[in-house]
Design a protein around this motif. Structure first.
Motif: not given
Lengths: 163, 736
Positions: A42-47, A49, A52, A54, A56, A61, A64, A66, B605, B607
């Motif tokens: 999964r991307k915690p910041f898909p847009y 970042h 990055i 994670i 699962y 979890e 991560i 980076k 997430a 964002d």
């Protein structure tokens, strides 16, 4: 804070990670030689970042990454195969028309997946901090415009009217 | 000195405004704090002045004996209410006694009087503080003369003045050009058609075409200038108010309310924008047009011009009557329409309620009745308008017929030419519109002046929290001291009364007390969102006023009860106080605040955009995002106002445990109604009516048999009752 943070977040060393197989939205991952199957990336910041990721296993979890692009090329390719499914998002390359029909906007676009037609509400375009655009239709499906500046003049003009 | 006054109470009256009856009773050094007026004397209507001074409470009336009680003897004041009448009661060491009587119409005034009296009894000499605050509030609503407001507004709009002047000049040019065609028509009839001068026909036609072309061009320029002017006015004013919003103290937000500020930025600026165009700009255009056309009419035929003026008084009277009376007809119609909307809304939204009580036919009957009433109101509007406008229209028709009658006779007699009469009638119709426009413009200037005045209310505010040039960067260790801090929001009620509290660096302190006891005010003072009005607040012995705002806000974090988020992504909300935070730091802070898991459940997430005020998140989710934002700052002092109020019991327990770990060694102030949240704090401070009344560890406070023990026992009782209810439900479920 930094070492605590690394420990608590379980930040993985890309050199110790191998992605061995991908099945739709899941991958098999080898971390420090230990194989974990059925892992969901999964991307915690898909847009903001997208590098990055994670991992699962179920709800737990595993760790991560980076920057998943630091993985060896084979692992990266395998992981991207799953990520392309998880983060499936057609890229708009051309806007053919945007018409206002009964309270909604009807878009006809050319994407990297072919020509498409979808409907949006009025407030549907999100400008990301790096200038890319995300268009969401009435079902919350997202379409991305990776390079708005490279679009043809008509597409630019039509998009500008929606921002 | 200013005072706050309504019909029933005057607070801090100026000495020159004191009624002679009161002035004559004052002793040397005695100051009047409030005068409340009763509307009963005994059981009869009448007026008595009840006066609060810095020494006594007096009751004064013409022809009656003055009653007085020294403040030193009073222990409290209160009101006893009955069906219509109320009695002001004064408690003294000797017992309670009724002091004055009034009807419920004066209740609000006497409630203020009672608060002020109790303030005097409890707060002693601090009434001067109240006066300062009231003076400040009063200054905001200072009345301004209409002309002065307009002059000031024009000064403010200096950047758009060139646009305004250009716009007026172009519009006047268009109006003047519009006057040419009738004149050319006159030449066409008199010189070309009647005198058969064919050679001039071409020139007149070309002239008419040229006028039209120039007019079209000027029209485009005029529309451009007009749009530009409109946008420029609104932008100039909104920018000024918006930047002022960031300078305002929180007390100003309390005073105006978010709605009040919103309406000034959006509605009043909109009205100014409209009125500047519809009154100020058009005033010049209409005046110029009236002057030019009036001059032309007189030049063409002075006698007929007098006839042209005849219907104007009739129409002005009709318009005035219409404006005065139309609102009542229209408002009745809208009221009746809203009843129809309301019953449809009830039927749709409360369909289960309506059907379960079998009220369908009753609703249908009501609906029919409302429809009939609405129809009648609509017809009444029509009838009313028919009484006004036809008469006005008739006056214009009569005037124009008279012009044709007299003018026609003059043409037949050869006194004037046919062309002159044709041109005159054309100008006549062109004359009326700017005349009425001018009347409207002058009336609209009032709206402009009122809205501008409300905008100046905001622009004239001076922040309470003043940043002194001597303020410096300070590395805060975390020792906090409130030294005899007094604070009032409204100048009547105390929020804090001489608070003396000391918190050691690294200490974790719980603030408890009933609602309105001053806990949140105390927390807001810590971040200097407000300033102590008396007394001082220090960090490590340094007065908060000597610490730079940036420095303070970097090191002190507050999580408010029911936090509001910005319309941005979750990541942006969390990194609000640390804009350079790395993504992994944001994730870490979110994990600490137990927010990470729910955030990762959103497809986008971190964002994910949370919507206006965080509306796409639940109360608990908002609270956790706000907590993550505070933790990311890694502050030296952490203030948590009801951090777990919006959380469910399980999450509350988790967050409380996490807080215990996170706040170790960090100066922390936690406000909590649920005392279980405070199980890990080092010390608890109990607030009541704006004062710190008890302090100590939980066990010690329980032994004291004070307010804390009462609060604790009340919560225990609640929990016990809840457990019993839960047990009952469980039993019932098992039996079922």
């Amino acid at each position: 804070m930094s070492s605590t943070l690394h420990r608590e977040l379980r930040i993985l060393d890309p050199k110790s990670v191998r992605v061995t197989a991908a099945y739709l939205d899941e991958v098999d991952v080898e971390i420090n030689g230990e194989l974990i199957q059925g892992v969901r990336p999964r991307k915690p910041f898909p847009y903001s970042h997208p590098e990055i990721v994670i991992f699962y296993k179920g709800n737990e979890e595993i760790g991560i990454l980076k920057d998943y692009r630091m993985l060896d090329s084979e692992s990266r390719g395998t992981l991207e195969k799953a990520l392309r499914i998880v983060y499936f998002m057609p890229e708009i390359r051309k806007v053919l028309s945007i018409r206002w029909v009964q309270g909604r906007y009807e878009w006809r676009v050319v994407t990297d997946k072919g020509e498409e037609k979808f409907e949006t509400w009025s407030r549907c375009v999100r400008v990301l901090p790096d200038g890319r655009l995300v268009v969401k239709d009435i079902y919350s499906r997202a379409y991305i415009v990776e390079h708005p500046e490279k679009l043809d003049a008509k597409s630019k003009a039509l998009l500008t009217m929606m921002i | 000195m200013s005072s706050q006054s309504d019909n029933a109470i005057t607070i801090y009256p100026a000495p020159e405004d004191l009624p002679p009856l009161v002035r004559g009773l004052l002793e040397n050094g005695e100051e009047v704090i409030a005068i409340a007026r009763t509307d009963l004397v005994g059981s009869d209507y009448g007026e008595e002045l009840v006066v609060l001074t810095n020494r006594r409470v007096l009751a004064v009336a013409e022809g009656r004996e003055t009653r007085a009680i020294p403040l030193a003897k009073i222990t409290a004041a209160s009101i006893r209410g009955y069906i219509n009448s109320c009695v002001l009661v004064v408690d003294t060491d000797e017992g309670s006694r009724g002091f004055a009587v009034f009807t419920r119409a004066r209740l609000e005034a006497f409630e203020k009087f009672v608060t002020l009296t109790n303030n005097m009894v409890i707060g002693g000499g601090q009434y001067r503080l109240m006066r300062q605050v009231l003076d400040r509030i009063k200054r905001v609503s200072v009345s301004r003369g209409g002309r002065a407001v307009l002059v000031r507004l024009l000064g403010l709009l200096r950047p758009v003045m060139l646009l305004l002047i250009s716009s007026i000049l172009v519009a006047v040019a268009i109006r003047l050009l519009n006057m040419l065609p009738p004149y050319l028509m006159k030449s066409l009839i008199d010189e070309v058609l009647l005198n058969k001068q064919a050679d001039r026909l071409f020139y007149i036609i070309v002239g008419l075409l040229a006028v039209n072309l120039v007019n079209t061009g000027l029209g485009t320029i005029n529309a451009y200038l007009n749009t530009k002017f409109n946008v420029a006015i609104a932008n100039t004013l909104r920018s000024k108010i918006y930047s002022k919003l960031h300078e305002l103290s929180l007390s100003h937000y309390d005073q105006f309310g978010s709605g009040g500020l919103w309406s000034r930025i959006m509605d009043d600026v909109g009205r100014i924008q409209w009125a500047m165009q519809a009154s100020f700009r058009d005033l010049f255009i209409n005046a110029a047009t009236v002057a030019f056309i009036g001059f032309t009419l007189v030049t063409l035929n002075a006698q007929l011009t007098l006839i042209v003026l005849l219907p104007i008084p009739v129409s002005v009277t009709a318009t005035t009557i219409y404006r005065r009376l139309s609102s009542r007809y229209y408002q009745r119609m809208w009221r009746r329409w809203s009843r129809i909307v309301s019953i449809i809304s009830d039927t749709i939204n409360a369909v289960i309620l309506v059907r379960s009580y079998g009220k369908e036919s009753s609703f249908k009957d009501s609906f029919e009745r409302y429809q009939e009433e609405f129809e009648k109101a609509q017809m009444d509007v029509f009838k009313f308008e028919q009484q006004i406008w036809p008469a006005s229209g008739l006056a214009f028709t009569a005037s124009s017929l008279l012009v044709w009658w007299i003018g026609g006779n003059q043409v037949l007699q050869g006194a004037i030419s046919l062309g002159t009469l044709t041109a005159f009638t054309s100008y006549m119709w062109m004359f009326y519109s700017p005349v009425f426009g001018l009347i409207d413009n002058i009336k609209n200037l009032q709206i402009l002046s009122m809205s501008a005045s409300r905008v100046f209310d905001i622009l004239d505010l001076e922040p309470d929290v003043v940043v002194t040039p001597e303020a410096r960067d300070v590395e805060i260790r975390g020792d906090i001291a409130f030294n005899n801090v007094w604070f009032t929001y409204d100048g009547i009620h105390y929020a804090l009364r001489g608070v003396n509290v000391k918190i050691r660096a690294g200490e974790r302190v719980g603030l408890v007390g009933p609602s309105g006891s001053g806990k949140t005010t105390l927390a807001k003072l810590l971040l200097r969102l407000y300033e102590p009005q008396l007394g001082s607040l220090t960090y490590d012995g340094i007065d908060v006023k000597e610490i730079k705002m940036d420095s303070l806000k970097r090191q002190v974090a507050i999580v408010l009860q029911n936090p509001v988020l910005l319309d941005a992504t979750i990541a942006e909300n969390i990194s609000l106080g640390a804009s350079n935070a790395e993504p992994e730091e944001i994730i870490y802070a979110a994990k600490l605040a137990r927010a990470h898991d729910f955030i990762m459940r959103f497809p986008e997430a971190y964002d994910f955009e949370v919507g206006m005020q965080g509306s796409r998140l639940s109360g608990g989710e908002r609270a956790r995002v706000a907590l993550a934002a505070a933790l990311l700052k890694n502050p030296k002092v952490l203030i948590l106002d009801e951090p777990t109020a919006a959380l469910d019991a399980l999450t509350e327990d988790e967050v409380t445990e996490e807080l215990e770990r996170l706040t170790r060694g960090k100066t922390t102030v936690i406000i909590a109604h649920r005392l279980s949240t405070l199980r890990f704090v080092d010390r608890i401070i109990v607030m009541d009516k704006g004062a710190a009344v008890e302090e100590g560890p939980h066990e010690e406070l329980l032994k004291r048999d004070g307010l804390y023990k009462k609060l604790w026992e009340a919560q225990l009782k609640g929990l016990t009752r809840m457990s019993q209810a839960e047990a009952g439900e469980l039993y019932a479920a098992q039996r079922a």
